[in-house]
Design a protein around this motif. Structure first.
Motif, short mmCIF file in Angstrom:
data_model
loop_
_atom_site.label_atom_id
_atom_site.label_comp_id
_atom_site.label_asym_id
_atom_site.label_seq_id
_atom_site.Cartn_x
_atom_site.Cartn_y
_atom_site.Cartn_z
N SER A 1 13.89 -25.30 -7.53
CA SER A 1 14.88 -24.60 -8.33
C SER A 1 14.68 -24.88 -9.82
O SER A 1 14.72 -23.96 -10.65
CB SER A 1 16.29 -25.03 -7.90
OG SER A 1 17.26 -24.45 -8.73
N LYS B 1 15.64 -28.87 -4.83
CA LYS B 1 16.07 -29.06 -6.21
C LYS B 1 14.91 -28.93 -7.18
O LYS B 1 15.02 -28.27 -8.21
CB LYS B 1 16.74 -30.43 -6.35
CG LYS B 1 17.32 -30.68 -7.72
CD LYS B 1 18.02 -32.03 -7.79
CE LYS B 1 18.55 -32.26 -9.20
NZ LYS B 1 19.10 -33.59 -9.35
N HIS C 1 13.27 -21.96 -12.13
CA HIS C 1 14.51 -21.43 -12.73
C HIS C 1 15.20 -20.41 -11.83
O HIS C 1 15.65 -19.37 -12.29
CB HIS C 1 14.23 -20.83 -14.11
CG HIS C 1 13.52 -21.77 -15.04
ND1 HIS C 1 14.12 -22.91 -15.53
CD2 HIS C 1 12.26 -21.76 -15.53
CE1 HIS C 1 13.26 -23.55 -16.30
NE2 HIS C 1 12.12 -22.88 -16.32
N ILE C 2 15.22 -20.71 -10.54
CA ILE C 2 15.95 -19.86 -9.59
C ILE C 2 17.14 -20.66 -9.07
O ILE C 2 17.13 -21.89 -9.09
CB ILE C 2 15.07 -19.35 -8.42
CG1 ILE C 2 14.52 -20.52 -7.59
CG2 ILE C 2 13.94 -18.47 -8.93
CD1 ILE C 2 13.79 -20.09 -6.34
N PRO C 3 18.18 -19.97 -8.61
CA PRO C 3 19.36 -20.69 -8.09
C PRO C 3 19.00 -21.56 -6.88
O PRO C 3 18.04 -21.28 -6.15
CB PRO C 3 20.31 -19.56 -7.68
CG PRO C 3 19.85 -18.36 -8.40
CD PRO C 3 18.37 -18.53 -8.62
N LEU C 4 19.78 -22.61 -6.67
CA LEU C 4 19.55 -23.52 -5.54
C LEU C 4 19.57 -22.78 -4.20
O LEU C 4 18.79 -23.12 -3.30
CB LEU C 4 20.61 -24.63 -5.52
CG LEU C 4 20.35 -25.82 -6.42
CD1 LEU C 4 21.54 -26.76 -6.42
CD2 LEU C 4 19.11 -26.56 -5.99
N ASP C 5 20.45 -21.78 -4.05
CA ASP C 5 20.53 -21.04 -2.79
C ASP C 5 19.22 -20.33 -2.49
O ASP C 5 18.75 -20.32 -1.35
CB ASP C 5 21.66 -20.01 -2.83
CG ASP C 5 23.04 -20.66 -2.86
OD1 ASP C 5 23.12 -21.87 -2.56
OD2 ASP C 5 24.01 -19.97 -3.17
N GLU C 6 18.60 -19.73 -3.51
CA GLU C 6 17.33 -19.03 -3.31
C GLU C 6 16.20 -20.03 -3.03
O GLU C 6 15.33 -19.77 -2.18
CB GLU C 6 16.99 -18.17 -4.52
CG GLU C 6 17.88 -16.95 -4.65
CD GLU C 6 17.51 -16.09 -5.85
OE1 GLU C 6 16.33 -16.10 -6.26
OE2 GLU C 6 18.40 -15.39 -6.37
#
Length: 91
Positions: free
Chosen positions: A11, A8, A15-20
């Motif tokens: 992320s 978290k 500023h990248i998605p949680l999946d990445e």
């Protein structure tokens, strides 16, 4: 901080998605585990190093029953904090 909190935080900071972020953290942890499994030492400058220590087997005793038991040899991970981390924690 646990693994999900680290994902978290990564992320949010990048500023990248949680999946990445999860993929990055899982790839990092997996790479460290694979390196240690193959007998390599892992060093992260400014943070510390990980290595595997080998401990031989010995005859021990169950403290509850007093029964003699054989303790098998084992390999355990060992972390040594780097100089910069020690200095940061002791400022």
């Amino acid at each position: 901080m646990n693994k999900s909190e680290l994902i978290k935080k990564l992320s949010e900071e990048t500023h990248i998605p949680l999946d990445e972020a999860a993929l990055v953290v899982n790839t990092f942890v997996g790479s460290v585990k694979e390196s240690l499994f193959s007998g390599d030492r892992v060093e992260i400058r400014g943070f510390g190093s990980f290595k595997i220590k080998e401990y031989g087997g010995y005859t021990g005793r169950n403290p509850k029953t007093g029964e003699i038991v054989d303790v098998h040899a084992k390999h355990l991970p060992f972390f040594r904090a780097g100089k910069e981390l020690k200095e940061y924690l002791n400022q």
